[in-house]
Design a protein around this motif. Structure first.
Motif, mmCIF file in Angstrom:
data_model
loop_
_atom_site.group_PDB
_atom_site.id
_atom_site.type_symbol
_atom_site.label_atom_id
_atom_site.label_comp_id
_atom_site.label_asym_id
_atom_site.label_seq_id
_atom_site.Cartn_x
_atom_site.Cartn_y
_atom_site.Cartn_z
ATOM 1 N N ARG A 208 0.831 -1.212 0.000
ATOM 2 C CA ARG A 208 0.000 0.000 0.000
ATOM 3 C C ARG A 208 0.866 1.264 0.000
ATOM 4 N NH1 ARG A 208 -3.757 0.228 4.912
ATOM 5 N NH2 ARG A 208 -4.322 -1.771 4.022
ATOM 6 N N TYR A 209 1.991 1.215 0.756
ATOM 7 C CA TYR A 209 2.761 2.451 0.915
ATOM 8 C C TYR A 209 4.053 2.479 0.090
ATOM 9 C CZ TYR A 209 -0.564 3.325 4.646
ATOM 10 O OH TYR A 209 -1.728 3.541 5.349
ATOM 11 N N GLY A 210 4.173 1.561 -0.855
ATOM 12 C CA GLY A 210 5.327 1.611 -1.772
ATOM 13 C C GLY A 210 6.644 1.210 -1.131
ATOM 14 N N THR A 211 6.563 0.432 -0.037
ATOM 15 C CA THR A 211 7.771 -0.054 0.652
ATOM 16 C C THR A 211 8.074 -1.475 0.184
ATOM 17 O OG1 THR A 211 7.353 1.303 2.607
ATOM 18 C CG2 THR A 211 8.631 -0.703 2.964
ATOM 19 N N LEU A 212 9.330 -1.790 -0.028
ATOM 20 C CA LEU A 212 9.679 -3.162 -0.419
ATOM 21 C C LEU A 212 9.596 -4.077 0.804
ATOM 22 C CD1 LEU A 212 12.680 -2.371 -2.804
ATOM 23 C CD2 LEU A 212 10.322 -2.973 -3.450
ATOM 24 N N PHE A 213 9.142 -5.292 0.545
ATOM 25 C CA PHE A 213 8.943 -6.265 1.627
ATOM 26 C C PHE A 213 10.078 -7.286 1.540
ATOM 27 C CE2 PHE A 213 6.236 -10.053 3.099
ATOM 28 C CZ PHE A 213 6.370 -9.726 4.449
ATOM 29 N N CYS A 214 10.930 -7.279 2.563
ATOM 30 C CA CYS A 214 12.114 -8.151 2.547
ATOM 31 C C CYS A 214 12.015 -9.191 3.656
ATOM 32 C CB CYS A 214 13.364 -7.296 2.749
ATOM 33 S SG CYS A 214 14.883 -8.262 2.778
ATOM 34 N N VAL A 215 11.922 -10.450 3.284
ATOM 35 C CA VAL A 215 11.820 -11.532 4.271
ATOM 36 C C VAL A 215 13.181 -12.219 4.374
ATOM 37 C CG1 VAL A 215 10.656 -13.684 4.858
ATOM 38 C CG2 VAL A 215 9.356 -11.836 3.799
ATOM 39 N N ASP A 216 13.802 -12.070 5.529
ATOM 40 C CA ASP A 216 15.151 -12.613 5.735
ATOM 41 C C ASP A 216 15.055 -14.117 6.028
ATOM 42 O OD1 ASP A 216 17.623 -13.392 6.689
ATOM 43 O OD2 ASP A 216 17.954 -11.588 7.888
ATOM 44 N N GLU A 217 15.469 -14.908 5.053
ATOM 45 C CA GLU A 217 15.382 -16.378 5.175
ATOM 46 C C GLU A 217 16.765 -16.987 5.418
ATOM 47 O OE1 GLU A 217 12.762 -18.581 4.945
ATOM 48 O OE2 GLU A 217 11.119 -17.409 4.081
ATOM 49 N N VAL A 218 17.678 -16.175 5.946
ATOM 50 C CA VAL A 218 19.044 -16.685 6.131
ATOM 51 C C VAL A 218 19.045 -17.907 7.060
ATOM 52 C CG1 VAL A 218 21.318 -16.120 7.111
ATOM 53 C CG2 VAL A 218 20.194 -14.515 5.570
ATOM 54 N N GLN A 219 18.248 -17.837 8.137
ATOM 55 C CA GLN A 219 18.216 -18.993 9.037
ATOM 56 C C GLN A 219 17.041 -19.932 8.764
ATOM 57 O OE1 GLN A 219 17.968 -19.021 13.732
ATOM 58 N NE2 GLN A 219 20.065 -19.156 13.005
ATOM 59 N N THR A 220 15.962 -19.380 8.260
ATOM 60 C CA THR A 220 14.752 -20.196 8.099
ATOM 61 C C THR A 220 14.688 -20.909 6.745
ATOM 62 O OG1 THR A 220 13.696 -18.141 7.441
ATOM 63 C CG2 THR A 220 13.265 -18.892 9.688
ATOM 64 N N GLY A 221 15.607 -20.563 5.850
ATOM 65 C CA GLY A 221 15.555 -21.103 4.493
ATOM 66 C C GLY A 221 16.016 -22.546 4.376
#
Ligand SMILES: Cc1ncc(COP(=O)(O)O)c(C=O)c1O
Length: 454
Positions: free
Chosen positions: A228-241
């Motif tokens: 909605r607000y033009g912010t990028l959504f970054c999901v850190d999967e370094v440990q969960t990947g």
């Protein structure tokens, strides 16, 4: 025989912790000795480690999550040997070799269609740094929002997004434009994003420090607010990947489609430093928007050919051994074995897990609270160390406290753990918790020693 005789060098030296103390970090060596973890480790296989006495330990730390396919995985090893025997060119820098795009292709084949480009790095923190830089350039915004108690690495950019004072204190000033919001609080997130100056919201799907699971609807809500607000959504999967949570990537549990996904750790089976930032085509095109900008971000060693070979073999191994489904199933089993502790012991507050990212949390019991308080007053979270110590010394189970001052013990074993291993652990845990809850004097004695040695 190699020109350097490693076996001889390893076999003839002083105890490893002592050598580390003399050459690398005396305080780390002191720490190992204090908690009784100063073994000399000489071999690893799957979920096991052997010390120089020949004793076998169950490894529930898994190299902080880089051994998802098990230590010294034979198939990853074979790929590395083949890569060496092929006399691959290594990085040409101003030239293209086949392995990096082959691994990129394999990664992209496994993620939602929105993610179309891969930038390779050599570690988790570098992948996060890349996300921060590219997000700023792509959005032409400066601000970065992350979650309290988040962990994204220890270089200055990632550290600036870190929500844990114990990592950031003494290293300031941190980068400008960073702020944190409580994990799980969408209202606070919206307050920040509404200003439309936030380049990226950076979040772990399950917070590694403390093993905090997201409240229902949180990550989906965060993604919609970002859009909605033009912010990028970054999901850190370094440990969960790479299968850790019972899905290849944790974001799959909630059907998320992030714009940026930093990965690292297990991608190379734990053999070679590696990392990557998976990103949408539009982010990539906004940063790499001309030939002049072809070198906008990168580093000398990335992509490394051995890391790429190991990465291809690791992805194949996850598929062939069905390790992702296995992580889901073993995670359920571990919960089933350990959840009864909440009912059985007042000191156990919670047992939680997503796949094989598992934690047990302690808290002040209603009875015998005096000794618990004494211990926690000496050092918050120390009770958890009482569990980790005996698990190691008496049961040969290697585990960890889930973060500074947290009364939480965490496990992230290789996904190859067997049912017998889980029974080994849960039996050891039950015995250890029972003793720790029952023997306040011994516990307090240990606490005093630890506190004195700090
Ligand atoms: C979620 C997360 N992001 C980033 C990092 C940093 O990775 P590295 O230690 O490879 O720099 C870690 C390391 O534990 C992590 O758990």
């Amino acid at each position: 025989m190699s020109p350097v005789n490693l076996a001889e060098l390893i076999g003839s030296g002083r105890a490893a912790a002592e050598l580390w103390g003399a050459t690398i970090n005396p305080q780390f060596a002191r720490f190992l000795i204090t908690i009784g973890f100063d073994r000399t480790w000489v071999r690893g296989e799957g979920a096991y480690l052997w010390d120089s006495e020949g004793d076998r330990y169950l490894d529930l730390i898994g190299g902080f999550g880089m051994f998802n396919v098990g230590r010294n995985n034979r198939n990853v090893r074979a790929a590395l040997i083949e890569a060496l025997e092929l006399d691959l060119p290594g990085s040409v820098q101003l030239g293209a070799t086949p392995l990096p795009p082959l691994l990129a292709q394999e990664l992209l084949r496994r993620v939602p269609g929105r993610l179309e480009r891969v930038l390779f790095t050599s570690s988790g923190t570098e992948s996060v740094e890349a996300a921060l830089k590219l997000a700023r350039a792509a959005t032409r915004r400066e601000r970065v929002v992350s979650a309290d108690h988040g962990f994204h690495g220890l270089t200055l950019g990632s550290l600036s997004a870190n929500g844990n004072g114990e990592f950031t204190d003494r290293f300031g000033p941190l980068l400008p434009g960073f702020s944190q919001v409580p994990f799980g609080d969408l209202d606070r997130l919206e307050q920040e994003l509404r200003r439309e100056d936030v380049a990226v919201f950076l979040v772990e799907p399950v917070q590694g420090k403390g093993v905090n699971l997201p409240p229902d609807g949180y990550l989906e809500g965060a993604q919609s607010l970002c859009r909605r607000y033009g912010t990028l959504f970054c999901v850190d999967e370094v440990q969960t990947g790479f299968g850790r949570t019972g899905r290849l990537f944790a974001f799959e549990h909630w059907g998320l489609e992030p714009d940026l996904v930093p990965v690292a750790k297990s991608l190379s089976g734990g053999y070679v430093p590696v990392g990557a930032l998976l990103m949408s085509r539009s982010v990539h095109e906004r940063v790499y928007d001309s030939m002049e900008h072809a070198f906008s971000h990168g580093s000398t060693f990335a992509p490394n050919e051995l890391a790429m070979a190991a990465g291809l073999a690791t992805l194949r191994e996850l598929d062939d051994q069905q390790l992702v489904a296995r992580a889901a199933e073993r995670g359920e089993r571990l919960l089933q074995l350990t959840e009864p502790l909440v009912e059985r012991y007042e000191v156990v507050r919670d047992v939680r897990a997503l796949g094989l990212l598992w934690a047990i949390e302690f808290g002040e019991p209603a009875s015998r609270r005096g000794s618990y308080r004494l211990i926690e007053r000496l050092q918050p979270g120390l009770f958890a160390q009482f569990v980790v110590g005996p698990l190691f010394r008496e049961h040969r189970v290697l585990s960890q406290v889930a973060g500074h001052s947290l009364p939480v013990v965490k496990a992230l074993p290789p996904l190859t753990v067997s049912d017998e291993d889980l029974v080994w652990f849960s039996t050891a845990l039950t015995e250890t918790v029972a003793k720790a809850a029952r023997v306040p004097r011994a516990a307090a004695g240990f606490a005093l020693t630890a506190a004195r040695n700090r």
